[in-house]
Design a protein around this motif. Structure first.
Motif, PDB file in Angstrom:
ATOM      1  N   ALA A  32      -7.119   8.848   1.809  1.00  0.00           N
ATOM      2  CA  ALA A  32      -6.073   7.820   1.812  1.00  0.00           C
ATOM      3  C   ALA A  32      -5.711   7.508   0.366  1.00  0.00           C
ATOM      4  CB  ALA A  32      -6.580   6.561   2.511  1.00  0.00           C
ATOM      5  N   PRO A  33      -4.481   7.071   0.124  1.00  0.00           N
ATOM      6  CA  PRO A  33      -4.101   6.710  -1.246  1.00  0.00           C
ATOM      7  C   PRO A  33      -5.020   5.617  -1.791  1.00  0.00           C
ATOM      8  CG  PRO A  33      -2.187   6.659   0.229  1.00  0.00           C
ATOM      9  CD  PRO A  33      -3.388   6.856   1.090  1.00  0.00           C
ATOM     10  N   ASP A  34      -5.224   5.653  -3.121  1.00  0.00           N
ATOM     11  CA  ASP A  34      -6.011   4.596  -3.756  1.00  0.00           C
ATOM     12  C   ASP A  34      -5.240   3.289  -3.767  1.00  0.00           C
ATOM     13  OD1 ASP A  34      -8.456   6.033  -4.734  1.00  0.00           O
ATOM     14  OD2 ASP A  34      -6.890   7.310  -5.587  1.00  0.00           O
ATOM     15  N   LEU A  35      -3.915   3.388  -3.861  1.00  0.00           N
ATOM     16  CA  LEU A  35      -3.079   2.185  -3.843  1.00  0.00           C
ATOM     17  C   LEU A  35      -2.030   2.362  -2.756  1.00  0.00           C
ATOM     18  CD1 LEU A  35      -2.612   1.716  -7.708  1.00  0.00           C
ATOM     19  CD2 LEU A  35      -4.297   0.602  -6.216  1.00  0.00           C
ATOM     20  N   ARG A  36      -1.873   1.342  -1.929  1.00  0.00           N
ATOM     21  CA  ARG A  36      -0.939   1.441  -0.820  1.00  0.00           C
ATOM     22  C   ARG A  36       0.485   1.273  -1.320  1.00  0.00           C
ATOM     23  NH1 ARG A  36      -2.318  -1.701   3.827  1.00  0.00           N
ATOM     24  NH2 ARG A  36      -4.473  -1.069   3.692  1.00  0.00           N
ATOM     25  N   PRO A  37       1.490   1.627  -0.525  1.00  0.00           N
ATOM     26  CA  PRO A  37       1.490   1.933   0.914  1.00  0.00           C
ATOM     27  C   PRO A  37       0.582   3.106   1.311  1.00  0.00           C
ATOM     28  CG  PRO A  37       3.586   2.552  -0.109  1.00  0.00           C
ATOM     29  CD  PRO A  37       2.831   1.769  -1.118  1.00  0.00           C
ATOM     30  N   THR A  38       0.272   3.178   2.591  1.00  0.00           N
ATOM     31  CA  THR A  38      -0.632   4.223   3.060  1.00  0.00           C
ATOM     32  C   THR A  38       0.121   5.488   3.476  1.00  0.00           C
ATOM     33  OG1 THR A  38      -0.530   3.186   5.230  1.00  0.00           O
ATOM     34  CG2 THR A  38      -2.435   2.647   3.856  1.00  0.00           C
ATOM     35  N   ARG A  39       1.434   5.376   3.709  1.00  0.00           N
ATOM     36  CA  ARG A  39       2.220   6.555   4.090  1.00  0.00           C
ATOM     37  C   ARG A  39       3.181   6.900   2.946  1.00  0.00           C
ATOM     38  NH1 ARG A  39      -0.487   9.178   6.639  1.00  0.00           N
ATOM     39  NH2 ARG A  39       1.266  10.542   6.985  1.00  0.00           N
ATOM     40  N   PRO A  40       3.572   8.183   2.831  1.00  0.00           N
ATOM     41  CA  PRO A  40       4.501   8.588   1.762  1.00  0.00           C
ATOM     42  C   PRO A  40       5.804   7.787   1.811  1.00  0.00           C
ATOM     43  CG  PRO A  40       3.662  10.532   2.917  1.00  0.00           C
ATOM     44  CD  PRO A  40       3.156   9.338   3.668  1.00  0.00           C
ATOM     45  N   ASN A  41       6.301   7.419   0.662  1.00  0.00           N
ATOM     46  CA  ASN A  41       7.626   6.815   0.566  1.00  0.00           C
ATOM     47  C   ASN A  41       8.653   7.851   1.040  1.00  0.00           C
ATOM     48  OD1 ASN A  41      10.238   6.401  -0.895  1.00  0.00           O
ATOM     49  ND2 ASN A  41       9.199   4.581  -1.673  1.00  0.00           N
ATOM     50  N   PRO A  42       9.579   7.467   1.920  1.00  0.00           N
ATOM     51  CA  PRO A  42      10.492   8.479   2.496  1.00  0.00           C
ATOM     52  C   PRO A  42      11.290   9.241   1.434  1.00  0.00           C
ATOM     53  CG  PRO A  42      10.760   6.327   3.580  1.00  0.00           C
ATOM     54  CD  PRO A  42       9.807   6.114   2.456  1.00  0.00           C
ATOM     55  N   ARG A  43      11.736   8.568   0.391  1.00  0.00           N
ATOM     56  CA  ARG A  43      12.530   9.262  -0.635  1.00  0.00           C
ATOM     57  C   ARG A  43      11.676   9.829  -1.747  1.00  0.00           C
ATOM     58  NH1 ARG A  43      15.745   7.698  -4.020  1.00  0.00           N
ATOM     59  NH2 ARG A  43      15.076   5.538  -4.150  1.00  0.00           N
ATOM     60  N   LEU A  44      10.521   9.195  -2.030  1.00  0.00           N
ATOM     61  CA  LEU A  44       9.776   9.528  -3.247  1.00  0.00           C
ATOM     62  C   LEU A  44       8.413  10.161  -2.991  1.00  0.00           C
ATOM     63  CD1 LEU A  44      10.612   6.262  -5.238  1.00  0.00           C
ATOM     64  CD2 LEU A  44      11.739   8.496  -5.417  1.00  0.00           C
ATOM     65  N   GLY A  45       7.977  10.232  -1.739  1.00  0.00           N
ATOM     66  CA  GLY A  45       6.672  10.817  -1.451  1.00  0.00           C
ATOM     67  C   GLY A  45       5.553   9.979  -2.051  1.00  0.00           C
ATOM     68  N   ALA A  46       4.580  10.647  -2.662  1.00  0.00           N
ATOM     69  CA  ALA A  46       3.441   9.966  -3.284  1.00  0.00           C
ATOM     70  C   ALA A  46       3.304  10.458  -4.718  1.00  0.00           C
ATOM     71  CB  ALA A  46       2.168  10.267  -2.506  1.00  0.00           C
ATOM     72  N   SER A  47       2.462   9.779  -5.491  1.00  0.00           N
ATOM     73  CA  SER A  47       2.240  10.182  -6.884  1.00  0.00           C
ATOM     74  C   SER A  47       0.745  10.339  -7.152  1.00  0.00           C
ATOM     75  CB  SER A  47       2.805   9.134  -7.848  1.00  0.00           C
ATOM     76  OG  SER A  47       4.215   9.084  -7.755  1.00  0.00           O
ATOM     77  N   CYS A  48       0.426  11.348  -7.978  1.00  0.00           N
ATOM     78  CA  CYS A  48      -0.940  11.532  -8.472  1.00  0.00           C
ATOM     79  C   CYS A  48      -0.951  11.041  -9.908  1.00  0.00           C
ATOM     80  CB  CYS A  48      -1.330  13.006  -8.445  1.00  0.00           C
ATOM     81  SG  CYS A  48      -1.180  13.738  -6.814  1.00  0.00           S
ATOM     82  N   VAL A  49      -1.719  10.014 -10.179  1.00  0.00           N
ATOM     83  CA  VAL A  49      -1.752   9.426 -11.513  1.00  0.00           C
ATOM     84  C   VAL A  49      -3.161   9.626 -12.056  1.00  0.00           C
ATOM     85  CG1 VAL A  49      -1.227   7.371 -12.873  1.00  0.00           C
ATOM     86  CG2 VAL A  49      -0.047   7.755 -10.698  1.00  0.00           C
ATOM     87  N   GLY A  50      -3.259  10.234 -13.247  1.00  0.00           N
ATOM     88  CA  GLY A  50      -4.573  10.672 -13.696  1.00  0.00           C
ATOM     89  C   GLY A  50      -4.905  10.328 -15.128  1.00  0.00           C
TER      90      GLY A  50
END
Lengths: 268, 268
Positions: free
Chosen positions: A135-153
């Motif tokens: 699950a994502p470390d920071l919510r929302p828990t589902r991908p943003n419809p336009r932007l998906g998700a981000s990996c921040v490292g």
């Protein structure tokens, strides 16, 4: 000093890239746009690095839409990967703090789920597991419809490096598999008409561009080498100048030259 | 707005390139360092272009010495070629005025003989005749011992473009000869281990990078294409995005993106 290397899932819309570039201007050292992979990589550093990274994220959120995205490179979202990297005497802890601040803003202000990577867990693992058993470390828990998700490292310096080969995709995949190890991540892609071994040299003091190119050349014919983004100057110091052009290296591809070119101080 | 594209006869000394880059910072859009040719190309534009061009000349005069220069590319001096180029609605007359100011300073302050080129006479003619049957436009009349001479010009936008081929130098010379015409200047070189057709596309609306690459590919196998410096955005608009990567083009290689990246205005 920290470096930030933002990978966006957009490499074809000239006007969008121009607007994003403008947003990042105060800290922008390099832009690498790859129309084949439909990705672009923005290298930022200097005192304004976090502000500029956020400006890119805001501009990208405004301009990009992953529902239109096509590309062979693995990706989770429009603002796909955002690593912070310590330069000079900066600590990985400082990079982790910047990572956490950036992640918090992406999640709260842009509603993009954020997966963290760093010393605890690498990027390939996040890519493999995201939204499956992670699950994502920071919510929302589902991908943003336009932007998906981000990996921040937060990570040490690495060399992102592509080698176009005269070989089938199958053979290139084999070559990539043979290259993989503690210091090398490697994948093979069909990029447009070309077959490419795409690598992250995560410990470039141990295995650098010259070594991987020599290893690949011992297996298949090497067509061209491509550095993505910049390298610290010491990567060049380890390689004879006669090989720089062939390896797509040179003083113009170092973080130090680009900082000086922007009138920014070198890392302490 | 004017662009200035300074070609220096130095592409191997990282520290010298760094110092020169620093001198040019306020107007620097791109640095292209070629260790094989032992040359570097600095692309400048914006309101500070003439100051930055002069700062590069001063830094180069301090750091370079052609008595140590080795390289296959034709050259007359350390500050080898300095063209000024009108962008947007700027006139060639404005470029000629900047050229004349720069030439006057090179001759008087650095004691470098200056050959002008422009609408009246092209660079290849100057290179062929300099110190043979052509005296410098600005004295001294003999080459400066450390710095040689400089060619200072005013011209329209051109695309400097290299294509590495799988062919002997002899065949590459033939290919270059066949390419030459009113819109294309072409030479062939042995650059390190690679054979290269090196071109100036002086009328890129008539013959652009895609056309020359297709022509070369119809004769010999093309290994890799290399853009030197930047192109105006309209050069990209004429070429499908699927071909950009192969041709070493992309939004990141346009004058417009680099101006925006520096927070500079676009040409009127």
């Amino acid at each position: 000093m920290l470096e930030c290397v933002i990978n966006l899932a957009e490499g074809r819309e000239t006007r969008a890239v121009e607007a994003i570039v403008q947003a990042a201007a105060p800290a922008l050292l390099d832009v690498h746009v790859d129309a084949d992979h439909n990705r672009s990589v923005f290298t930022l550093a200097g005192p304004m690095v976090e502000d500029a990274a956020w400006s890119i994220a805001e501009a990208a959120a405004h301009l990009l839409d992953i529902r239109h995205h096509v590309g062979v490179h693995p990706w989770l979202g429009a603002i796909d990967v955002v690593p912070f990297v310590p330069l000079g005497t900066a600590s990985l802890d400082a990079a982790i703090e910047a990572r956490n601040r950036m992640g918090a803003r992406l999640a709260s202000e842009l509603s993009v789920p954020v997966f963290f990577y760093g010393p605890e867990r690498g990027l390939p693992e996040v890519r493999r597991r995201a939204f499956r058993d992670l699950a994502p470390d920071l919510r929302p828990t589902r991908p943003n419809p336009r932007l998906g998700a981000s990996c921040v490292g937060a990570r040490g310096p690495l060399v992102a490096y592509n080698v176009v080969v005269d070989a089938s995709l199958e053979v290139a995949r084999e070559v990539a598999r043979e290259l993989r190890g503690p210091a090398v991540r490697a994948l093979a892609f069909q990029a447009g008409r070309r077959v490419q071994v795409s690598m992250n040299l995560i410990d470039p003091r141990v295995v650098g561009p010259a070594q991987v190119v020599d290893r690949i050349a011992s297996r298949v014919s090497v067509r061209v080498c491509e550095l993505v983004g910049l390298v610290p100057r010491w990567v060049l110091d380890d390689i004879p100048a006669e090989r720089w052009a062939e390896l797509d290296l040179g003083p113009d591809r170092t973080i130090e030259v680009r900082l000086l070119a922007r009138g920014l101080p070198l890392p302490a």
